[in-house]
Design an enzyme around this catalytic site. Structure first.
Site: not given
Length: 339
Positions: A45, A126, A167
């Site tokens: 990430e 995200k 994540c």
């Protein structure tokens, strides 16, 4: 049946807050993975230009925030072209985690899958940055739900569906179900540097620790019956000094690296790098037999035979929401209908 495909998972420290140097290092890792026979290499990430771990140490840092924005990666940029060219040169697919800079200088936690032909075949943001991440990053939109893409690996391996999440997207049941419905066989689970748990007195959440995050990746593997490439990065003492995180919840001490490959039934398939130290840098390799994905789905397919859509179903809006929408006048609308 296609032969097993070799994949690579990086466990490396970026050059924090330095996009050009981090891109150079990324291209070196891509080349190294390809030279060792990998057909797909995964990064963690925000690997470009490094995860902004200072957000877990203090509420605001104008200096580092500004520097971070300047070193974030525009999707249309020379830096991205260099990564694409490296993928094409070495005929390897790349799953890249990066901080994306928009034309207005907003930034997003983004992911791209670059094909062995050097094309960006999937780009997403995200959906919802986690907690303190929202002090820096904006939200994704409807189109970012499309996180799985078919990648052409050529005659030897054919086309394989590859997906990714960032994540704590791995905690979102509805988001995961939508992802699994797209039929991925290989999933890249991207994480920042993650510290080990300090036990019952750990200052943060166990689900943010190395064990907790790997647990989420293994759970995703079980639920999806896909291989999971659990990709983490490293933060050395130099990184801690750059990010000033010695008193924070993340990157308090050198380490953070816990990369591994997980099988479609949830078992860990690879050993830790080197002596197991979380500050070890390198690449984890595994040869994936995709027939095991099919075999496992014979037992468990939560979007197929092990589902009840007559009782429970998921609604999705994949439309991209734009800031500016041009209004169409009635005369133009009538002309369009008549035409």
């Amino acid at each position: 049946m296609a032969c097993p495909i070799r994949v690579a998972v990086t466990q490396a420290e970026p050059v924090y807050l330095d996009l050009a140097a981090s891109v150079k290092k990324a291209c070196g890792l891509i080349a190294e993975a390809a030279q060792n026979g990998a057909k797909l290499v995964a990064f963690s990430e925000c690997w470009l230009p490094g995860y902004p771990a200072w957000i877990w140490a203090r509420p605001v840092d104008f200096e580092l925030q500004t520097r971070y924005i300047y070193n974030s990666l525009p999707i249309e940029s020379e830096a991205m072209e260099l990564v694409k060219a490296t993928a094409k040169e070495h005929s390897i697919a790349v799953a890249l985690g990066f901080s994306e800079q928009s034309p207005s200088h907003s930034i997003y936690i983004s992911q791209a899958i670059i094909s062995p032909q050097g094309e960006v075949v999937m780009h997403r943001r995200k959906i919802k940055p986690t907690h303190m991440e929202r002090t820096l990053f904006g939200d994704g939109s409807g189109a970012d739900l499309n996180n799985v893409v078919e990648v052409d690996f050529g005659a030897e391996h054919g086309k394989i569906k590859v997906g990714c999440f960032a994540c704590w997207e791995h905690t979102q049941p509805l988001l995961k179900y939508h992802s699994i419905s797209q039929g991925e066989a290989i999933h890249i689970s991207m994480w920042p540097p993650i510290d080990p748990s300090a036990g019952v007195d750990h200052p943060g959440l166990w689900s943010m620790t190395a064990d907790g995050c790997q647990n989420l990746s293994q759970t995703y593997a079980i639920e999806s019956t896909a291989y999971v490439l659990h990709s983490t990065s490293v933060c050395t003492q130099k990184g801690i000094e750059t990010l000033k995180t010695q008193d924070g919840l993340s990157c308090r001490q050198p380490g953070g690296g816990h990369s591994c490959v997980i099988g479609p039934d949830g078992r860990r398939l690879t050993a830790p790098l080197g002596d197991g130290s979380p500050d070890a840098e390198g690449i984890v390799y595994a040869d994936l037999d995709l027939t095991k994905v099919v075999a496992t789905r014979g037992f468990l397919d939560i979007v197929g035979h092990y589902s009840r859509p007559d009782l429970l179903w998921l609604g999705v809006d994949r439309e991209q929401k734009e800031n500016i929408i041009a209004k169409q006048h009635k005369a133009a609308e009538q002309e369009a209908v008549q035409g």
